[in-house]
Design a protein around this motif. Sequence first.
Motif, short mmCIF file in Angstrom:
data_model
loop_
_atom_site.label_atom_id
_atom_site.label_comp_id
_atom_site.label_asym_id
_atom_site.label_seq_id
_atom_site.Cartn_x
_atom_site.Cartn_y
_atom_site.Cartn_z
N LYS A 302 0.76 -1.29 0.01
CA LYS A 302 0.04 0.04 0.16
C LYS A 302 0.76 1.33 0.08
O LYS A 302 0.59 2.33 -0.61
CB LYS A 302 -1.01 -0.02 1.35
CG LYS A 302 -2.03 1.05 1.09
CD LYS A 302 -2.96 0.93 2.34
CE LYS A 302 -3.99 2.22 2.23
NZ LYS A 302 -4.91 2.14 3.30
N GLY A 303 1.90 1.12 0.68
CA GLY A 303 3.09 2.17 0.90
C GLY A 303 3.45 2.79 -0.52
O GLY A 303 3.32 3.92 -0.78
N LEU A 304 3.87 1.73 -1.39
CA LEU A 304 4.34 1.93 -2.81
C LEU A 304 3.17 2.48 -3.63
O LEU A 304 3.26 3.42 -4.32
CB LEU A 304 4.90 0.94 -3.29
CG LEU A 304 5.56 0.87 -4.85
CD1 LEU A 304 6.53 2.11 -4.89
CD2 LEU A 304 6.13 -0.28 -5.21
N ALA A 308 3.32 6.13 -5.52
CA ALA A 308 3.01 6.03 -6.93
C ALA A 308 2.08 7.15 -7.52
O ALA A 308 2.19 7.87 -8.34
CB ALA A 308 2.94 4.50 -7.40
N ARG A 309 1.04 7.04 -6.73
CA ARG A 309 -0.53 7.67 -7.02
C ARG A 309 0.15 9.18 -7.03
O ARG A 309 -0.35 9.90 -7.71
CB ARG A 309 -1.26 7.43 -6.27
CG ARG A 309 -2.80 7.99 -6.11
CD ARG A 309 -3.25 7.76 -7.81
NE ARG A 309 -3.86 6.24 -7.69
CZ ARG A 309 -4.90 5.74 -7.58
NH1 ARG A 309 -6.02 6.77 -7.57
NH2 ARG A 309 -5.27 4.66 -7.91
N THR A 315 -1.95 2.44 -10.27
CA THR A 315 -1.36 0.82 -9.98
C THR A 315 -2.33 -0.25 -9.77
O THR A 315 -3.24 0.22 -9.14
CB THR A 315 -0.04 0.69 -8.96
OG1 THR A 315 -0.83 1.08 -7.74
CG2 THR A 315 0.94 1.48 -9.19
N MET A 316 -1.96 -1.37 -10.15
CA MET A 316 -3.16 -2.40 -9.81
C MET A 316 -2.25 -3.81 -9.75
O MET A 316 -1.29 -3.96 -10.53
CB MET A 316 -4.13 -2.54 -10.92
CG MET A 316 -5.14 -3.51 -10.76
SD MET A 316 -6.47 -3.70 -11.94
CE MET A 316 -5.67 -4.74 -13.27
N ALA A 317 -2.70 -4.75 -8.92
CA ALA A 317 -1.92 -5.73 -8.92
C ALA A 317 -2.39 -7.08 -9.94
O ALA A 317 -3.36 -7.03 -10.04
CB ALA A 317 -1.81 -6.42 -7.17
N GLY A 318 -1.32 -7.97 -10.11
CA GLY A 318 -1.76 -9.14 -10.95
C GLY A 318 -1.11 -10.30 -10.46
O GLY A 318 -0.03 -10.04 -9.71
#
Length: 533
Positions: A302-304, A308-309, A315-318
């Motif tokens: 969440k920190g990264l 980044a935002r 961002t989105m995880a995959g």
Amino acid sequence: MYAYNYQLLIKHILESGVKYAPNQEIVYRDLHRYKYKDMYERVKKLANVLESLGVKEGTKVAVLDWDSHRYLECYYAIPMVGAVLHTVNVRLSPEDILYTMQHAEDEVVFVFKDFLPLIETIKDKLDTVKHYVVMTDDGMPETSLTDMEYESLLKDADSNYDFPDFDENTMATMAYTTGTTGRPKGVWFTHRQLVLHTLAVAVSVLGRSSAIRLSDREVYMPLTPMFHVHAWGIPYVSTMLGYKQVYPGRYEPQMIAKLIFSERVTFSHCVPTILQMIVDNLPEGVKFNNWKVVLGGSKLTKGLALRAREKGIITMAGYGMSETCPVLTLGFLRPEVRDLSEEEQIEYMIKTGFPIPLVYIRVVNENMEDVKNDGKEMGEIVARAPWLTQSYLKNEEKTKELWEGGWLHTGDIAVVDELGYITIVDRLKDVVKSGGEWISTLTLENLLSMHPKVREVAVIGIPDEKWGERPLAIITPMGEKPTPEELKEFLMKFVEEGKITKWAVPDRYEFVDEIPKTSVGKIDKKVLKQRYS
């Protein structure tokens, strides 16, 4: 039989894209740009070159290159003639590269000039190789390996080639897992698997709601190497959809930033360590214009995601693995969470995600029983999908373990919430087993990453005489070093919120300038365990 027996072949991905967007651009660094129709002509020329080198159905053709337009041409031409593309992981040790090329029985090798010294040192042990072809951005370098150069061969080749039909279950590509334990293992995929993977991923990123939902006007640049599970399959997706594609060659921060701004890149994918590097090195006051990035390979904290935002990166995880082609899940926003605040939505976008179409995932205990959807009970992720590797090449014993019970075993430990979102909490081999309880290292890493003085963090289990194991946090500070007391106090807030137990809070903290990484940019916990155990 009167009907045409349509086979799902990689040629259909390329030909669809070329017909739809013949004048779309493909860019390589600041050195080369051409159109889809030119690329297709070069793919046909390359097919004629391959044939002249004796390549036929089933021949293994190795490629050692950075991310380039040449590599993209190999993604198509090699499997489209019925041969097998072996994407060699150039970041493995020379010993492992030799092993993978011997094990694959490569017969033709396309090698970029940066890797000539490496190949020259192992060539005498590559008994199956009959031909080498050098790839270069400028003149032919001096080498005892061969006098054949990629551009010269293409220049002289015929541009007419009729790509054949054959069985869609023909092997198309192969690669090797980055063996964190033992030798790398060979995984392979058929034409049918790659076409189905391409279609499912395209449907997912275009059709399902997410923070990075794609439009029909994206500009794509990979930041996961093309040697690593087909760059997550996105070059195939981008070609089929007719996107502009930008290939950065060797990953250099200045070149990457230059290309993102000059070519107006809108969509990429990478491991968190690459994103961390970009966020850390972006000059003060410089922001991206909602650059969309899918993160995989290790946990997106969440920190990264929040840092980044702030820099204009969404961002989105995959999630996936070398064995799975690779995509299994993405951080979609299901209808139930679409009206939440941006801050609340981020919690769902950084989860391991929700299965993409055609993927079945279970999280199971040791008896292959599903765990509760309560976000607490842990189990192993097992999967079924039409594009999972059917076996490890020439390794029956490991294949049997991989596919035990008819489900592919990932070795990843996860929880499932009431909406069906999966969150990986650890690798089976990394979870800390302390005093009869399991402690998730990834959860601790995620929470510690939100501390303002923490730039990067890895948590491992180290032996403890009394409790079996205890967690150790290894921290790269943002600037000023936090004290262990500060970090414990910070984690205690999450204990009070019920996110972790008091027992999970590490007793020990180590501070380092850099955390070691594997060949694909993941935190190398094997090295850390050797160092601190």
